[in-house]
Write an enzyme that holds these catalytic residues in place. Sequence first.
Site, PDB file in Angstrom:
ATOM      1  N   GLY A  28      -2.690   3.682  -4.556  1.00  0.00           N
ATOM      2  CA  GLY A  28      -3.281   4.363  -5.694  1.00  0.00           C
ATOM      3  C   GLY A  28      -4.623   5.014  -5.394  1.00  0.00           C
ATOM      4  O   GLY A  28      -5.145   4.962  -4.279  1.00  0.00           O
ATOM      5  N   ASN A  42      -3.522   2.859   6.714  1.00  0.00           N
ATOM      6  CA  ASN A  42      -2.638   3.381   5.672  1.00  0.00           C
ATOM      7  C   ASN A  42      -3.481   3.718   4.461  1.00  0.00           C
ATOM      8  O   ASN A  42      -3.635   2.905   3.547  1.00  0.00           O
ATOM      9  CB  ASN A  42      -1.553   2.379   5.295  1.00  0.00           C
ATOM     10  CG  ASN A  42      -0.727   2.857   4.111  1.00  0.00           C
ATOM     11  OD1 ASN A  42      -0.668   4.059   3.841  1.00  0.00           O
ATOM     12  ND2 ASN A  42      -0.112   1.951   3.384  1.00  0.00           N
ATOM     13  N   HIS A  70      -6.870  -1.738   8.826  1.00  0.00           N
ATOM     14  CA  HIS A  70      -6.169  -3.014   8.648  1.00  0.00           C
ATOM     15  C   HIS A  70      -6.377  -3.939   9.845  1.00  0.00           C
ATOM     16  O   HIS A  70      -5.576  -3.933  10.782  1.00  0.00           O
ATOM     17  CB  HIS A  70      -4.668  -2.769   8.446  1.00  0.00           C
ATOM     18  CG  HIS A  70      -4.327  -2.127   7.153  1.00  0.00           C
ATOM     19  ND1 HIS A  70      -4.022  -2.849   6.014  1.00  0.00           N
ATOM     20  CD2 HIS A  70      -4.263  -0.828   6.788  1.00  0.00           C
ATOM     21  CE1 HIS A  70      -3.779  -2.020   5.015  1.00  0.00           C
ATOM     22  NE2 HIS A  70      -3.915  -0.791   5.460  1.00  0.00           N
ATOM     23  N   GLU A 117      -5.731  -6.919   9.869  1.00  0.00           N
ATOM     24  CA  GLU A 117      -4.697  -7.948   9.796  1.00  0.00           C
ATOM     25  C   GLU A 117      -3.353  -7.470  10.318  1.00  0.00           C
ATOM     26  O   GLU A 117      -2.365  -8.221  10.256  1.00  0.00           O
ATOM     27  CB  GLU A 117      -4.532  -8.418   8.346  1.00  0.00           C
ATOM     28  CG  GLU A 117      -3.643  -7.562   7.471  1.00  0.00           C
ATOM     29  CD  GLU A 117      -4.201  -6.185   7.128  1.00  0.00           C
ATOM     30  OE1 GLU A 117      -3.470  -5.354   6.600  1.00  0.00           O
ATOM     31  OE2 GLU A 117      -5.400  -5.944   7.405  1.00  0.00           O
ATOM     32  N   GLY A 125      -4.214  -1.868  -0.953  1.00  0.00           N
ATOM     33  CA  GLY A 125      -3.360  -1.564  -2.095  1.00  0.00           C
ATOM     34  C   GLY A 125      -3.177  -0.067  -2.265  1.00  0.00           C
ATOM     35  O   GLY A 125      -3.872   0.735  -1.631  1.00  0.00           O
ATOM     36  N   CYS A 185      -9.370  -1.714   3.289  1.00  0.00           N
ATOM     37  CA  CYS A 185      -8.616  -0.538   2.851  1.00  0.00           C
ATOM     38  C   CYS A 185      -8.991  -0.132   1.422  1.00  0.00           C
ATOM     39  O   CYS A 185     -10.051   0.417   1.198  1.00  0.00           O
ATOM     40  CB  CYS A 185      -7.122  -0.787   3.017  1.00  0.00           C
ATOM     41  SG  CYS A 185      -6.130   0.732   3.016  1.00  0.00           S
ATOM     42  N   PHE A 186      -8.133  -0.410   0.440  1.00  0.00           N
ATOM     43  CA  PHE A 186      -8.470  -0.105  -0.953  1.00  0.00           C
ATOM     44  C   PHE A 186      -9.748  -0.832  -1.343  1.00  0.00           C
ATOM     45  O   PHE A 186     -10.577  -0.324  -2.097  1.00  0.00           O
ATOM     46  CB  PHE A 186      -7.308  -0.518  -1.852  1.00  0.00           C
ATOM     47  CG  PHE A 186      -7.319   0.128  -3.216  1.00  0.00           C
ATOM     48  CD1 PHE A 186      -7.388   1.499  -3.369  1.00  0.00           C
ATOM     49  CD2 PHE A 186      -7.247  -0.649  -4.361  1.00  0.00           C
ATOM     50  CE1 PHE A 186      -7.394   2.098  -4.619  1.00  0.00           C
ATOM     51  CE2 PHE A 186      -7.251  -0.073  -5.620  1.00  0.00           C
ATOM     52  CZ  PHE A 186      -7.325   1.305  -5.749  1.00  0.00           C
ATOM     53  N   SER A 201       0.815  -1.218   0.000  1.00  0.00           N
ATOM     54  CA  SER A 201       0.000   0.000   0.000  1.00  0.00           C
ATOM     55  C   SER A 201       0.843   1.260   0.000  1.00  0.00           C
ATOM     56  O   SER A 201       0.369   2.338  -0.359  1.00  0.00           O
ATOM     57  CB  SER A 201      -0.927   0.018   1.222  1.00  0.00           C
ATOM     58  OG  SER A 201      -1.809  -1.070   1.222  1.00  0.00           O
ATOM     59  N   GLN A 232     -12.736   1.205  -0.389  1.00  0.00           N
ATOM     60  CA  GLN A 232     -12.996   2.300  -1.326  1.00  0.00           C
ATOM     61  C   GLN A 232     -13.648   1.783  -2.610  1.00  0.00           C
ATOM     62  O   GLN A 232     -14.544   2.426  -3.170  1.00  0.00           O
ATOM     63  CB  GLN A 232     -11.683   3.017  -1.635  1.00  0.00           C
ATOM     64  CG  GLN A 232     -11.058   3.683  -0.423  1.00  0.00           C
ATOM     65  CD  GLN A 232      -9.575   3.958  -0.588  1.00  0.00           C
ATOM     66  OE1 GLN A 232      -9.029   3.860  -1.680  1.00  0.00           O
ATOM     67  NE2 GLN A 232      -8.897   4.272   0.509  1.00  0.00           N
ATOM     68  N   GLY A 273      -4.879   7.237   1.912  1.00  0.00           N
ATOM     69  CA  GLY A 273      -4.921   8.662   1.600  1.00  0.00           C
ATOM     70  C   GLY A 273      -6.212   9.086   0.946  1.00  0.00           C
ATOM     71  O   GLY A 273      -6.403  10.269   0.642  1.00  0.00           O
ATOM     72  N   PHE A 274      -7.109   8.097   0.700  1.00  0.00           N
ATOM     73  CA  PHE A 274      -8.409   8.378   0.096  1.00  0.00           C
ATOM     74  C   PHE A 274      -9.499   7.812   0.988  1.00  0.00           C
ATOM     75  O   PHE A 274      -9.246   6.938   1.822  1.00  0.00           O
ATOM     76  CB  PHE A 274      -8.496   7.748  -1.299  1.00  0.00           C
ATOM     77  CG  PHE A 274      -7.522   8.320  -2.295  1.00  0.00           C
ATOM     78  CD1 PHE A 274      -7.894   9.352  -3.149  1.00  0.00           C
ATOM     79  CD2 PHE A 274      -6.226   7.835  -2.375  1.00  0.00           C
ATOM     80  CE1 PHE A 274      -6.994   9.882  -4.056  1.00  0.00           C
ATOM     81  CE2 PHE A 274      -5.315   8.351  -3.274  1.00  0.00           C
ATOM     82  CZ  PHE A 274      -5.702   9.384  -4.124  1.00  0.00           C
TER      83      PHE A 274
END
Length: 383
Positions: free
Chosen positions: A237, A305, A355, A357, A235, A263-264, A53, A267, A307-308
Amino acid sequence: MKEGRVSFDPAVLVLEDGTRYSGRAYGARGRTLGEVVFATGMTGYQETLTDPSYAGQIVVMTAPHIGNTGVNDEDTESSRIWVSGFVVRDPSRVVSNFRATGSLDDQLVTEAVVGISGIDTRAVTRRLRDAGSMRGGVFSGADAALDADAQLEIVRAAGQMAGQNLSSQVSTVDGYVVAATTASIGRLAVLDLGVKTSTINYLAERGFDVHVMPQSVSITELLAIDPVAVFYSNGPGDPAASDGHVSLLQEVLKKGLPFFGICFGNQLLGRALGYGTYKLPFGHRGINQPVVDVATGRTEITSHNHGFAVDAPIGVISDSPAGFGRVEVSHVNLNDNVVEGLNALDIPAFSVQYHPEAAAGPHDANYLFDRFRDLVLKSKDSK
């Protein structure tokens, strides 16, 4: 005990607003560019470094002493270090841990990760808190002698994190299977968007035969393994640049397959349900983020972790703009009221932004893997 390196070679961290921090070279020498972010964990630096990530990011550690326990072969979360650069205040001169197989500095050199030490990371963190995450560069070796204006021009010419699809850079090329370590409840399709080893292990411990699949997999290829459920990993991006993954997930949801995203993956579930995403000013990174479970009122300390974030209404049940029924925000960050989880009420799908995990801890949210197992078993019983 193992001796670490002591460097007196000059290095400089340059932010895109022109702020400069002079220090000493740490790790490999040269030049590196990326989005500069700070991570607040006092432990678990090896997990941070090997978390996919963090691809494309220069990570500033707010804890002052880094490298004390060296590195080992057990705490890595992937096959390599992913951070673009590493910023610390006081790197340990001595490695002291019975599990250590080497020093962090040597590992950074081996994997060509350019870093800097000996700067006031508190000042960098405050700058990022005031101005937000921004592009930056670390310059050492011959690049440290470049003119300051030339260094700044190089930084400002670098790409922004917004709009970047980095999944193809971190995903596995070939799929692989990790067998369940307890009685199997079926095959789980895991879309590798930057999956961590701990995630796979926790899923296998819940009875899933984990089929880790490349991020480019099609719905036909995914369904070919006859999965009992689907999982989207963490992940790097911008989720707004991952239309293909969103379309794939919408096909999964239409099939009625249970889904869990981290996380990703949270989103992308938000986008699949029809909600938007946006970039946070400086993001959430570290292992001390307080999150409330709306259903129980329980506060969990969690590892982050990202940023979006997902733009969904908090405190009400809303209708999925994409037609998947009712949706509620299940978890909320107590620091800034950011959406930290989604729960679909009419289809078997949920996700969290943080997270559960996290191998270095905290482990407050580890129960979510049990919740996913229960959701899958309930779905199987209803058929």
